[in-house]
Design a protein around this motif. Structure first.
Motif, PDB file in Angstrom:
ATOM      1  N   GLU A  64     -35.589   3.070   6.150  1.00 32.35           N
ATOM      2  CA  GLU A  64     -36.202   3.827   4.944  1.00 32.35           C
ATOM      3  C   GLU A  64     -37.126   4.886   5.834  1.00 32.35           C
ATOM      4  N   LEU A  65     -37.656   4.508   6.704  1.00 30.91           N
ATOM      5  CA  LEU A  65     -38.559   5.479   7.252  1.00 30.91           C
ATOM      6  C   LEU A  65     -37.773   6.699   8.018  1.00 30.91           C
ATOM      7  N   TRP A  66     -36.388   6.249   8.327  1.00 29.69           N
ATOM      8  CA  TRP A  66     -35.473   7.136   9.072  1.00 29.69           C
ATOM      9  C   TRP A  66     -34.811   8.253   8.080  1.00 29.69           C
ATOM     10  N   ARG A  67     -34.730   7.394   6.712  1.00 30.50           N
ATOM     11  CA  ARG A  67     -34.287   8.441   5.736  1.00 30.50           C
ATOM     12  C   ARG A  67     -35.198   9.448   5.288  1.00 30.50           C
ATOM     13  N   GLN A  68     -36.691   8.909   5.437  1.00 35.68           N
ATOM     14  CA  GLN A  68     -37.779   9.990   4.866  1.00 35.68           C
ATOM     15  C   GLN A  68     -37.783  11.090   5.948  1.00 35.68           C
ATOM     16  N   ALA A  69     -37.231  10.688   7.142  1.00 40.14           N
ATOM     17  CA  ALA A  69     -37.362  11.933   8.059  1.00 40.14           C
ATOM     18  C   ALA A  69     -36.013  12.790   8.086  1.00 40.14           C
ATOM     19  N   GLY A  70     -35.223  12.424   7.155  1.00 40.59           N
ATOM     20  CA  GLY A  70     -34.106  13.171   6.801  1.00 40.59           C
ATOM     21  C   GLY A  70     -32.755  12.770   7.718  1.00 40.59           C
ATOM     22  N   VAL A  71     -32.735  11.598   8.416  1.00 42.37           N
ATOM     23  CA  VAL A  71     -31.516  11.256   9.105  1.00 42.37           C
ATOM     24  C   VAL A  71     -31.292   9.693   8.770  1.00 42.37           C
ATOM     25  N   THR A  72     -30.353   9.219   9.109  1.00 46.90           N
ATOM     26  CA  THR A  72     -29.874   7.968   8.877  1.00 46.90           C
ATOM     27  C   THR A  72     -30.017   7.101  10.561  1.00 46.90           C
ATOM     28  N   HIS A  73     -30.758   6.056  10.422  1.00 45.53           N
ATOM     29  CA  HIS A  73     -30.940   5.311  11.468  1.00 45.53           C
ATOM     30  C   HIS A  73     -29.612   5.008  12.395  1.00 45.53           C
ATOM     31  N   PRO A  74     -29.745   5.118  13.532  1.00 43.71           N
ATOM     32  CA  PRO A  74     -28.193   5.185  14.398  1.00 43.71           C
ATOM     33  C   PRO A  74     -27.535   3.933  14.285  1.00 43.71           C
ATOM     34  N   PHE A  75     -28.267   2.783  13.891  1.00 46.05           N
ATOM     35  CA  PHE A  75     -27.417   1.412  13.319  1.00 46.05           C
ATOM     36  C   PHE A  75     -27.145   1.063  12.116  1.00 46.05           C
ATOM     37  N   GLY A  76     -27.251   1.986  11.402  1.00 50.03           N
ATOM     38  CA  GLY A  76     -26.978   2.061  10.059  1.00 50.03           C
ATOM     39  C   GLY A  76     -27.901   2.094   8.834  1.00 50.03           C
ATOM     40  N   GLU A  77     -27.369   2.491   7.873  1.00 48.36           N
ATOM     41  CA  GLU A  77     -28.223   3.192   6.615  1.00 48.36           C
ATOM     42  C   GLU A  77     -29.094   1.869   6.168  1.00 48.36           C
ATOM     43  N   GLN A  78     -28.621   0.510   6.278  1.00 49.57           N
ATOM     44  CA  GLN A  78     -29.228  -0.662   6.003  1.00 49.57           C
ATOM     45  C   GLN A  78     -30.015  -1.496   6.975  1.00 49.57           C
ATOM     46  N   PHE A  79     -30.024  -0.979   8.127  1.00 51.53           N
ATOM     47  CA  PHE A  79     -30.470  -1.472   9.391  1.00 51.53           C
ATOM     48  C   PHE A  79     -31.844  -2.266   9.118  1.00 51.53           C
ATOM     49  N   ASN A  80     -32.173  -3.446   9.519  1.00 48.06           N
ATOM     50  CA  ASN A  80     -33.427  -4.001   9.244  1.00 48.06           C
ATOM     51  C   ASN A  80     -33.634  -4.601  10.714  1.00 48.06           C
TER      52      ASN A  80
END
Length: 164
Positions: A64-80
């Motif tokens: 979610e924090l990556w999404r707020q920065a305008g990008v997708t986490h490199p390990f996936g959209e739902q990465f926990n």
């Protein structure tokens, strides 16, 4: 990182659950564990945030924090990161590429406390106002250099003294 406002909201949920379970909410000590990057000046700390070893902690920021920065986490959209990050499952190049992809906003708004001792104290005081009563700080500045390690140990003592 959870903001002080989020902390207060989540703490109230814990207290409400305690009341519903017949427990005294006051018997629960509100606590926080945070990795901390601390230095003599803000520019020094910002330089540490840009090192590869400290940037690797950005991978522990939620998607979610990556999404707020305008990008997708490199390990996936739902990465926990708490359950999904198993370093042995990734090759060296994948990890290096992921670290390189950590946005500046994730480092400054993410999973770390950072700043001068005075800035860290100010951040923690906001959490205290939100209900925090116990904090565990894990200084990671020492991963950058011996000099940073020695300073961070003194700084943590200074922070603890200011909070008492």
């Amino acid at each position: 990182m959870v903001s002080a406002d989020e902390y207060a909201t989540k703490l109230e949920s814990v207290r409400m659950a305690a009341r519903h379970a017949g427990r005294d909410p006051a018997s629960i000590t509100p606590a926080l564990h945070r990795f901390v990057v601390v230095g003599r000046s803000e520019p020094e700390v910002r330089a540490m945030l840009d090192t590869k070893v400290i940037r690797s902690f950005g991978l522990m920021a939620p998607a979610e924090l990556w999404r707020q920065a305008g990008v997708t986490h490199p390990f996936g959209e739902q990465f926990n990161p708490l359950v999904d990050f198993v370093p042995d499952c990734y090759g060296r190049q994948t990890i290096n590429d992921a670290i390189d992809a950590v946005p500046h906003e994730v480092m400054t708004e993410g999973p770390l406390l950072w700043g001068t001792p005075e800035q860290v104290v100010a951040q923690l005081r906001r959490f205290h106002t939100a209900g925090l009563r116990h904090v565990v700080l894990a200084p990671i500045s020492g991963l950058v250099s011996k000099r940073a390690a020695l300073y961070s140990l003194r700084a943590i003592g200074k922070i603890a003294h200011a909070l008492n």
